[in-house]
Design a protein around this motif. Structure first.
Motif, PDB file in Angstrom:
ATOM      1  N   UNK A   1      51.201  46.504  92.832  1.00 25.59           N
ATOM      2  CA  UNK A   1      50.313  47.453  91.350  1.00 25.59           C
ATOM      3  C   UNK A   1      50.507  49.088  91.698  1.00 25.59           C
ATOM      4  N   UNK A   2      50.605  49.732  90.633  1.00 21.69           N
ATOM      5  CA  UNK A   2      50.703  50.622  89.854  1.00 21.69           C
ATOM      6  C   UNK A   2      49.740  51.592  90.673  1.00 21.69           C
ATOM      7  N   UNK A   3      49.560  52.463  91.260  1.00 21.19           N
ATOM      8  CA  UNK A   3      47.736  52.865  91.355  1.00 21.19           C
ATOM      9  C   UNK A   3      47.360  53.661  90.431  1.00 21.19           C
ATOM     10  N   UNK A   4      46.029  53.925  89.856  1.00 20.72           N
ATOM     11  CA  UNK A   4      45.648  53.688  88.683  1.00 20.72           C
ATOM     12  C   UNK A   4      45.293  54.865  88.633  1.00 20.72           C
ATOM     13  N   UNK A   5      45.200  55.796  86.945  1.00 16.03           N
ATOM     14  CA  UNK A   5      45.349  57.185  86.958  1.00 16.03           C
ATOM     15  C   UNK A   5      43.778  57.331  87.190  1.00 16.03           C
ATOM     16  N   UNK A   6      42.649  58.609  87.939  1.00 13.63           N
ATOM     17  CA  UNK A   6      41.541  58.180  87.876  1.00 13.63           C
ATOM     18  C   UNK A   6      41.327  59.728  86.403  1.00 13.63           C
ATOM     19  N   UNK A   7      39.930  59.270  85.756  1.00 10.18           N
ATOM     20  CA  UNK A   7      39.522  60.007  84.797  1.00 10.18           C
ATOM     21  C   UNK A   7      38.084  60.540  84.971  1.00 10.18           C
ATOM     22  N   UNK A   8      37.810  61.809  85.107  1.00 13.65           N
ATOM     23  CA  UNK A   8      36.217  61.821  85.785  1.00 13.65           C
ATOM     24  C   UNK A   8      36.226  62.551  84.840  1.00 13.65           C
ATOM     25  N   UNK A   9      36.160  63.681  83.269  1.00 13.30           N
ATOM     26  CA  UNK A   9      35.907  64.280  82.784  1.00 13.30           C
ATOM     27  C   UNK A   9      36.283  64.085  80.963  1.00 13.30           C
ATOM     28  N   UNK A  10      35.537  64.444  79.645  1.00 10.51           N
ATOM     29  CA  UNK A  10      35.854  64.123  78.588  1.00 10.51           C
ATOM     30  C   UNK A  10      37.556  64.899  78.299  1.00 10.51           C
ATOM     31  N   UNK A  11      37.437  66.018  79.137  1.00  6.23           N
ATOM     32  CA  UNK A  11      39.026  67.344  78.761  1.00  6.23           C
ATOM     33  C   UNK A  11      40.013  66.635  79.585  1.00  6.23           C
ATOM     34  N   UNK A  12      39.633  65.773  80.052  1.00  7.72           N
ATOM     35  CA  UNK A  12      40.749  65.031  81.709  1.00  7.72           C
ATOM     36  C   UNK A  12      40.943  63.953  80.642  1.00  7.72           C
ATOM     37  N   UNK A  13      40.250  63.412  79.766  1.00  6.70           N
ATOM     38  CA  UNK A  13      40.914  62.385  78.930  1.00  6.70           C
ATOM     39  C   UNK A  13      41.290  62.601  77.822  1.00  6.70           C
ATOM     40  N   UNK A  14      41.036  64.444  77.169  1.00  6.08           N
ATOM     41  CA  UNK A  14      42.213  64.724  75.936  1.00  6.08           C
ATOM     42  C   UNK A  14      43.083  64.652  76.704  1.00  6.08           C
ATOM     43  N   UNK A  15      43.661  65.619  77.441  1.00  8.05           N
ATOM     44  CA  UNK A  15      44.718  65.775  78.557  1.00  8.05           C
ATOM     45  C   UNK A  15      45.238  64.546  78.614  1.00  8.05           C
ATOM     46  N   UNK A  16      45.148  63.479  78.944  1.00  7.39           N
ATOM     47  CA  UNK A  16      45.754  62.384  79.142  1.00  7.39           C
ATOM     48  C   UNK A  16      46.474  61.568  78.112  1.00  7.39           C
ATOM     49  N   UNK A  17      45.685  61.836  76.725  1.00  5.37           N
ATOM     50  CA  UNK A  17      45.837  61.418  75.841  1.00  5.37           C
ATOM     51  C   UNK A  17      46.714  62.181  74.483  1.00  5.37           C
ATOM     52  N   UNK A  18      46.390  63.828  75.470  1.00  3.15           N
ATOM     53  CA  UNK A  18      47.293  64.695  74.014  1.00  3.15           C
ATOM     54  C   UNK A  18      46.327  65.249  72.954  1.00  3.15           C
ATOM     55  N   UNK A  19      45.146  65.259  73.384  1.00  2.00           N
ATOM     56  CA  UNK A  19      44.605  64.871  72.378  1.00  2.00           C
ATOM     57  C   UNK A  19      43.644  66.736  72.820  1.00  2.00           C
ATOM     58  N   UNK A  20      43.200  67.528  71.547  1.00  2.20           N
ATOM     59  CA  UNK A  20      43.065  69.035  71.385  1.00  2.20           C
ATOM     60  C   UNK A  20      41.685  68.850  72.306  1.00  2.20           C
ATOM     61  N   UNK A  21      41.233  70.505  72.207  1.00  3.81           N
ATOM     62  CA  UNK A  21      39.655  70.398  72.816  1.00  3.81           C
ATOM     63  C   UNK A  21      38.667  69.654  72.006  1.00  3.81           C
ATOM     64  N   UNK A  22      38.104  68.770  73.147  1.00  2.00           N
ATOM     65  CA  UNK A  22      36.581  67.986  72.783  1.00  2.00           C
ATOM     66  C   UNK A  22      35.586  68.509  71.999  1.00  2.00           C
ATOM     67  N   UNK A  23      34.933  68.228  70.960  1.00  2.00           N
ATOM     68  CA  UNK A  23      34.272  68.801  69.934  1.00  2.00           C
ATOM     69  C   UNK A  23      32.668  68.624  71.564  1.00  2.00           C
ATOM     70  N   UNK A  24      32.759  67.454  72.236  1.00  2.00           N
ATOM     71  CA  UNK A  24      31.608  67.672  73.240  1.00  2.00           C
ATOM     72  C   UNK A  24      31.910  67.613  74.403  1.00  2.00           C
ATOM     73  N   UNK A  25      31.379  68.223  75.646  1.00  2.00           N
ATOM     74  CA  UNK A  25      32.434  67.712  76.675  1.00  2.00           C
ATOM     75  C   UNK A  25      31.642  66.428  77.827  1.00  2.00           C
ATOM     76  N   UNK A  26      30.968  65.860  77.131  1.00  2.00           N
ATOM     77  CA  UNK A  26      30.231  64.986  77.502  1.00  2.00           C
ATOM     78  C   UNK A  26      30.242  63.326  76.888  1.00  2.00           C
ATOM     79  N   UNK A  27      30.061  63.596  76.273  1.00  2.00           N
ATOM     80  CA  UNK A  27      30.680  62.551  74.895  1.00  2.00           C
ATOM     81  C   UNK A  27      31.256  62.634  73.919  1.00  2.00           C
TER      82      UNK A  27
END
Length: 300
Positions: A1-27
Protein backbone atom coordinates in the motif's frame (compact mmCIF):
# COMPACT_ATOMS: atom_id res chain seq x y z
CA UNK A 1 0.00 0.00 0.00
CA UNK A 2 1.32 3.43 -0.97
CA UNK A 3 2.59 5.56 1.91
CA UNK A 4 0.27 8.56 2.49
CA UNK A 5 1.37 12.13 1.88
CA UNK A 6 1.25 14.11 5.11
CA UNK A 7 -0.35 17.56 5.09
CA UNK A 8 0.41 19.67 8.18
CA UNK A 9 -0.64 23.16 7.09
CA UNK A 10 -3.02 25.00 4.79
CA UNK A 11 0.00 26.19 2.75
CA UNK A 12 1.10 22.58 2.17
CA UNK A 13 -2.45 21.77 1.11
CA UNK A 14 -2.35 24.56 -1.48
CA UNK A 15 0.99 23.35 -2.84
CA UNK A 16 -0.33 19.80 -3.11
CA UNK A 17 -3.38 20.93 -5.06
CA UNK A 18 -1.57 23.54 -7.15
CA UNK A 19 -3.52 26.45 -5.67
CA UNK A 20 -2.38 30.08 -5.20
CA UNK A 21 -1.48 31.53 -1.79
CA UNK A 22 -4.30 30.91 0.73
CA UNK A 23 -6.51 33.74 1.97
CA UNK A 24 -6.08 32.56 5.56
CA UNK A 25 -3.21 30.49 7.02
CA UNK A 26 -5.41 28.32 9.25
CA UNK A 27 -8.71 27.70 7.46
CA UNK A 28 -9.64 26.98 3.84
CA UNK A 29 -12.69 25.95 1.82
CA UNK A 30 -11.91 24.17 -1.46
CA UNK A 31 -14.46 23.83 -4.26
CA UNK A 32 -13.87 20.32 -5.62
CA UNK A 33 -15.54 21.00 -8.97
CA UNK A 34 -12.79 23.54 -9.79
CA UNK A 35 -9.77 21.41 -8.91
CA UNK A 36 -7.46 19.71 -11.36
CA UNK A 37 -8.51 16.14 -11.96
CA UNK A 38 -5.21 14.27 -12.40
CA UNK A 39 -3.48 14.47 -9.01
CA UNK A 40 -1.67 11.13 -8.88
CA UNK A 41 -2.39 11.12 -5.12
CA UNK A 42 -3.73 7.94 -3.54
CA UNK A 43 -3.51 8.65 0.20
CA UNK A 44 -3.26 11.73 2.39
CA UNK A 45 -2.76 12.00 6.15
CA UNK A 46 -4.12 15.33 7.38
CA UNK A 47 -2.95 17.07 10.54
CA UNK A 48 -6.11 19.14 10.07
CA UNK A 49 -9.79 18.85 10.80
CA UNK A 50 -11.58 18.11 7.53
CA UNK A 51 -15.29 18.42 6.81
CA UNK A 52 -16.49 17.33 3.38
CA UNK A 53 -19.68 17.39 1.38
CA UNK A 54 -19.36 15.46 -1.86
CA UNK A 55 -21.36 14.33 -4.84
CA UNK A 56 -20.29 12.14 -7.76
CA UNK A 57 -17.09 10.90 -6.14
CA UNK A 58 -15.40 7.53 -6.62
CA UNK A 59 -14.71 5.26 -3.72
CA UNK A 60 -12.90 6.72 -0.73
CA UNK A 61 -11.51 4.88 2.27
CA UNK A 62 -11.02 5.79 5.91
CA UNK A 63 -8.88 3.09 7.51
CA UNK A 64 -10.23 -0.23 6.21
CA UNK A 65 -13.74 1.10 5.60
CA UNK A 66 -15.09 2.00 2.16
CA UNK A 67 -17.92 4.17 0.92
CA UNK A 68 -19.12 5.16 -2.54
CA UNK A 69 -20.08 8.83 -2.73
CA UNK A 70 -22.81 8.46 -5.36
CA UNK A 71 -25.06 10.78 -3.34
CA UNK A 72 -24.46 14.03 -1.51
CA UNK A 73 -23.12 13.12 1.90
CA UNK A 74 -20.96 14.65 4.60
CA UNK A 75 -17.98 13.08 6.34
CA UNK A 76 -15.69 14.30 9.10
CA UNK A 77 -11.99 13.67 9.78
CA UNK A 78 -10.00 14.63 12.83
CA UNK A 79 -6.22 15.24 12.68
CA UNK A 80 -4.23 12.05 12.12
CA UNK A 81 -6.79 10.23 9.97
CA UNK A 82 -5.89 8.95 6.50
CA UNK A 83 -8.01 9.57 3.42
CA UNK A 84 -7.35 7.25 0.48
CA UNK A 85 -8.71 7.40 -3.05
CA UNK A 86 -9.08 4.50 -5.43
CA UNK A 87 -7.46 5.90 -8.59
CA UNK A 88 -5.37 8.92 -7.60
CA UNK A 89 -7.57 11.14 -9.77
CA UNK A 90 -10.47 13.43 -8.93
CA UNK A 91 -13.53 12.17 -10.85
CA UNK A 92 -14.70 14.39 -13.70
CA UNK A 93 -18.23 14.71 -12.34
CA UNK A 94 -17.34 15.43 -8.70
CA UNK A 95 -19.13 18.28 -6.97
CA UNK A 96 -18.92 19.58 -3.43
CA UNK A 97 -16.37 21.04 -1.07
CA UNK A 98 -13.81 20.30 1.60
CA UNK A 99 -13.37 22.57 4.61
CA UNK A 100 -9.92 22.39 6.26
CA UNK A 101 -9.33 23.75 9.75
CA UNK A 102 -5.93 23.81 11.43
CA UNK A 103 -6.15 22.93 15.16
CA UNK A 104 -4.35 26.20 15.97
CA UNK A 105 -7.37 28.11 14.64
CA UNK A 106 -9.41 26.70 17.53
CA UNK A 107 -6.88 27.64 20.20
CA UNK A 108 -8.32 29.70 23.05
CA UNK A 109 -11.87 29.44 21.67
CA UNK A 110 -15.03 27.65 22.82
CA UNK A 111 -14.40 24.93 20.20
CA UNK A 112 -10.90 24.02 21.40
CA UNK A 113 -12.27 21.40 23.80
CA UNK A 114 -15.83 21.09 22.58
CA UNK A 115 -14.85 19.78 19.14
CA UNK A 116 -13.69 16.53 20.76
CA UNK A 117 -17.24 15.99 22.03
CA UNK A 118 -18.61 15.57 18.50
CA UNK A 119 -18.48 11.80 18.09
CA UNK A 120 -18.87 11.91 14.31
CA UNK A 121 -15.21 12.91 13.92
CA UNK A 122 -14.58 9.30 14.99
CA UNK A 123 -17.02 7.74 12.51
CA UNK A 124 -15.90 6.06 9.31
CA UNK A 125 -16.77 6.94 5.72
CA UNK A 126 -19.38 4.20 5.51
CA UNK A 127 -21.07 5.97 8.43
CA UNK A 128 -21.27 9.27 6.57
CA UNK A 129 -24.14 11.72 6.97
CA UNK A 130 -26.88 11.70 4.31
CA UNK A 131 -28.54 15.09 3.83
CA UNK A 132 -31.95 16.04 2.51
CA UNK A 133 -32.04 18.86 -0.04
CA UNK A 134 -33.23 21.25 2.68
CA UNK A 135 -30.45 20.18 5.05
CA UNK A 136 -27.82 20.44 2.33
CA UNK A 137 -28.89 24.00 1.46
CA UNK A 138 -28.65 24.93 5.14
CA UNK A 139 -25.15 23.45 5.49
CA UNK A 140 -23.97 25.07 2.26
CA UNK A 141 -25.23 28.42 3.49
CA UNK A 142 -23.24 28.17 6.72
CA UNK A 143 -20.09 27.15 4.85
CA UNK A 144 -20.51 30.04 2.42
CA UNK A 145 -20.69 32.42 5.40
CA UNK A 146 -17.41 30.97 6.71
CA UNK A 147 -15.77 31.43 3.32
CA UNK A 148 -16.97 35.02 2.96
CA UNK A 149 -15.73 35.88 6.44
CA UNK A 150 -12.17 34.59 6.13
CA UNK A 151 -11.75 35.84 2.56
CA UNK A 152 -13.01 39.41 3.03
CA UNK A 153 -13.13 40.44 6.68
CA UNK A 154 -9.97 39.44 8.55
CA UNK A 155 -10.04 41.64 11.66
CA UNK A 156 -10.31 41.13 15.40
CA UNK A 157 -13.89 39.89 15.06
CA UNK A 158 -13.19 37.34 12.31
CA UNK A 159 -12.13 34.37 14.42
CA UNK A 160 -15.09 34.65 16.81
CA UNK A 161 -17.54 34.93 13.93
CA UNK A 162 -16.05 31.95 12.09
CA UNK A 163 -15.98 29.88 15.28
CA UNK A 164 -19.66 30.71 15.79
CA UNK A 165 -20.45 29.52 12.26
CA UNK A 166 -18.40 26.35 12.81
CA UNK A 167 -20.28 25.57 16.02
CA UNK A 168 -23.56 26.05 14.20
CA UNK A 169 -22.36 23.75 11.41
CA UNK A 170 -21.32 21.03 13.86
CA UNK A 171 -24.48 21.34 15.96
CA UNK A 172 -26.68 20.95 12.87
CA UNK A 173 -24.55 17.98 11.79
CA UNK A 174 -25.12 16.35 15.17
CA UNK A 175 -28.86 16.95 14.88
CA UNK A 176 -28.93 15.48 11.37
CA UNK A 177 -27.01 12.40 12.53
CA UNK A 178 -29.61 11.85 15.27
CA UNK A 179 -32.32 12.15 12.60
CA UNK A 180 -30.44 9.64 10.44
CA UNK A 181 -30.24 7.12 13.29
CA UNK A 182 -34.02 7.26 13.59
CA UNK A 183 -35.07 7.51 9.93
CA UNK A 184 -32.75 4.90 8.41
CA UNK A 185 -34.74 2.23 10.19
CA UNK A 186 -33.96 -0.76 7.97
CA UNK A 187 -30.18 -0.35 8.13
CA UNK A 188 -30.13 0.45 11.83
CA UNK A 189 -32.52 -2.33 12.79
CA UNK A 190 -30.32 -4.75 10.86
CA UNK A 191 -27.38 -3.64 13.02
CA UNK A 192 -29.47 -4.19 16.16
CA UNK A 193 -30.55 -7.65 14.96
CA UNK A 194 -26.95 -8.58 14.11
CA UNK A 195 -25.80 -7.33 17.52
CA UNK A 196 -28.34 -9.55 19.26
CA UNK A 197 -27.29 -12.61 17.24
CA UNK A 198 -23.59 -11.83 17.74
CA UNK A 199 -23.92 -11.52 21.52
CA UNK A 200 -26.13 -14.62 21.79
CA UNK A 201 -23.68 -16.72 19.77
CA UNK A 202 -20.72 -15.43 21.78
CA UNK A 203 -22.37 -16.13 25.15
CA UNK A 204 -23.37 -19.61 24.01
CA UNK A 205 -19.85 -20.49 22.84
CA UNK A 206 -16.61 -21.41 24.59
CA UNK A 207 -15.21 -17.93 23.85
CA UNK A 208 -16.33 -16.63 27.24
CA UNK A 209 -14.03 -19.05 29.06
CA UNK A 210 -11.10 -18.76 26.66
CA UNK A 211 -11.31 -15.04 25.79
CA UNK A 212 -13.44 -13.43 28.49
CA UNK A 213 -16.21 -10.92 27.87
CA UNK A 214 -16.37 -9.49 24.33
CA UNK A 215 -14.85 -6.02 24.05
CA UNK A 216 -16.54 -3.03 22.45
CA UNK A 217 -13.84 -3.06 19.74
CA UNK A 218 -14.53 -6.74 18.99
CA UNK A 219 -18.27 -6.11 18.68
CA UNK A 220 -17.69 -3.09 16.43
CA UNK A 221 -15.29 -5.02 14.20
CA UNK A 222 -17.76 -7.87 13.82
CA UNK A 223 -20.54 -5.44 12.87
CA UNK A 224 -18.18 -3.51 10.57
CA UNK A 225 -18.88 -0.14 12.18
CA UNK A 226 -16.70 2.15 14.25
CA UNK A 227 -17.01 1.99 18.06
CA UNK A 228 -18.08 5.63 18.29
CA UNK A 229 -20.78 5.22 15.64
CA UNK A 230 -22.13 2.05 17.26
CA UNK A 231 -22.24 3.73 20.68
CA UNK A 232 -24.12 6.74 19.26
CA UNK A 233 -26.54 4.57 17.29
CA UNK A 234 -27.35 2.29 20.23
CA UNK A 235 -27.69 5.20 22.64
CA UNK A 236 -30.20 6.89 20.32
CA UNK A 237 -32.24 3.78 19.53
CA UNK A 238 -32.12 1.91 22.85
CA UNK A 239 -30.80 4.28 25.50
CA UNK A 240 -27.90 1.88 26.19
CA UNK A 241 -24.32 2.08 24.93
CA UNK A 242 -22.39 -0.93 23.60
CA UNK A 243 -20.85 -1.88 26.93
CA UNK A 244 -24.27 -1.81 28.57
CA UNK A 245 -25.65 -4.12 25.87
CA UNK A 246 -22.82 -6.56 26.59
CA UNK A 247 -23.62 -6.42 30.31
CA UNK A 248 -27.36 -6.88 29.64
CA UNK A 249 -26.64 -10.08 27.73
CA UNK A 250 -24.25 -11.19 30.48
CA UNK A 251 -26.88 -10.72 33.20
CA UNK A 252 -29.47 -12.51 31.06
CA UNK A 253 -27.13 -15.50 30.74
CA UNK A 254 -26.24 -15.38 34.43
CA UNK A 255 -29.91 -15.45 35.43
CA UNK A 256 -30.47 -18.44 33.17
CA UNK A 257 -27.61 -20.37 34.81
CA UNK A 258 -28.60 -19.37 38.34
CA UNK A 259 -32.22 -20.45 37.84
CA UNK A 260 -31.78 -23.64 35.78
CA UNK A 261 -28.50 -25.23 36.94
CA UNK A 262 -26.86 -26.42 40.16
CA UNK A 263 -23.56 -24.72 39.35
CA UNK A 264 -22.03 -22.68 42.16
CA UNK A 265 -21.78 -18.91 41.79
CA UNK A 266 -18.03 -19.35 41.41
CA UNK A 267 -18.50 -21.89 38.58
CA UNK A 268 -21.01 -19.63 36.84
CA UNK A 269 -18.66 -16.67 37.13
CA UNK A 270 -15.89 -18.75 35.51
CA UNK A 271 -18.17 -19.88 32.66
CA UNK A 272 -19.12 -16.25 32.03
CA UNK A 273 -15.50 -15.20 31.61
CA UNK A 274 -14.70 -13.82 35.09
CA UNK A 275 -11.44 -14.69 36.79
CA UNK A 276 -12.81 -13.69 40.19
CA UNK A 277 -16.27 -14.47 41.57
CA UNK A 278 -16.28 -11.15 43.46
CA UNK A 279 -16.18 -9.17 40.20
CA UNK A 280 -19.10 -11.12 38.81
CA UNK A 281 -21.14 -10.78 42.00
CA UNK A 282 -20.50 -7.04 42.16
CA UNK A 283 -21.64 -6.49 38.56
CA UNK A 284 -24.69 -8.73 39.04
CA UNK A 285 -25.78 -6.77 42.11
CA UNK A 286 -25.22 -3.43 40.33
CA UNK A 287 -27.50 -4.54 37.50
CA UNK A 288 -30.21 -6.37 39.47
CA UNK A 289 -30.02 -4.95 43.02
CA UNK A 290 -29.65 -8.55 44.20
CA UNK A 291 -26.71 -10.81 44.88
CA UNK A 292 -26.50 -13.96 42.73
CA UNK A 293 -27.41 -16.11 45.76
CA UNK A 294 -30.41 -13.93 46.61
CA UNK A 295 -31.63 -14.17 43.02
CA UNK A 296 -31.24 -17.97 43.05
CA UNK A 297 -33.08 -18.21 46.39
CA UNK A 298 -36.16 -16.74 44.73
CA UNK A 299 -36.44 -19.89 42.62
CA UNK A 300 -36.25 -22.32 45.56
Amino acid sequence: MEKPIRIKTISELHKLMGLPKPHHPLIELIDLSKQKKDTGIFAVLFDLYVITLKRGCDKLFYGQQQYDFDEGVMAFLSPGQILRGETGNIPENIDGWMLFIHPDFLWNTSLAKKIKQYDFFGYMTNEALFLSDKEEKMINGIVENIKNEYQTNIDRFSQDIIISHLETLLNYSERFYQRQFITRKKTNHQILDRLEVLLSDYFNSDDLVSKGLPTVQYISDQLNVSPTYLRSLLKTLTGLNTQQHIHEKLIEKAKEKLSTTDLTVSEIAYELGFEHMQSFSKLFKEKTSQSPLAFRAGFN
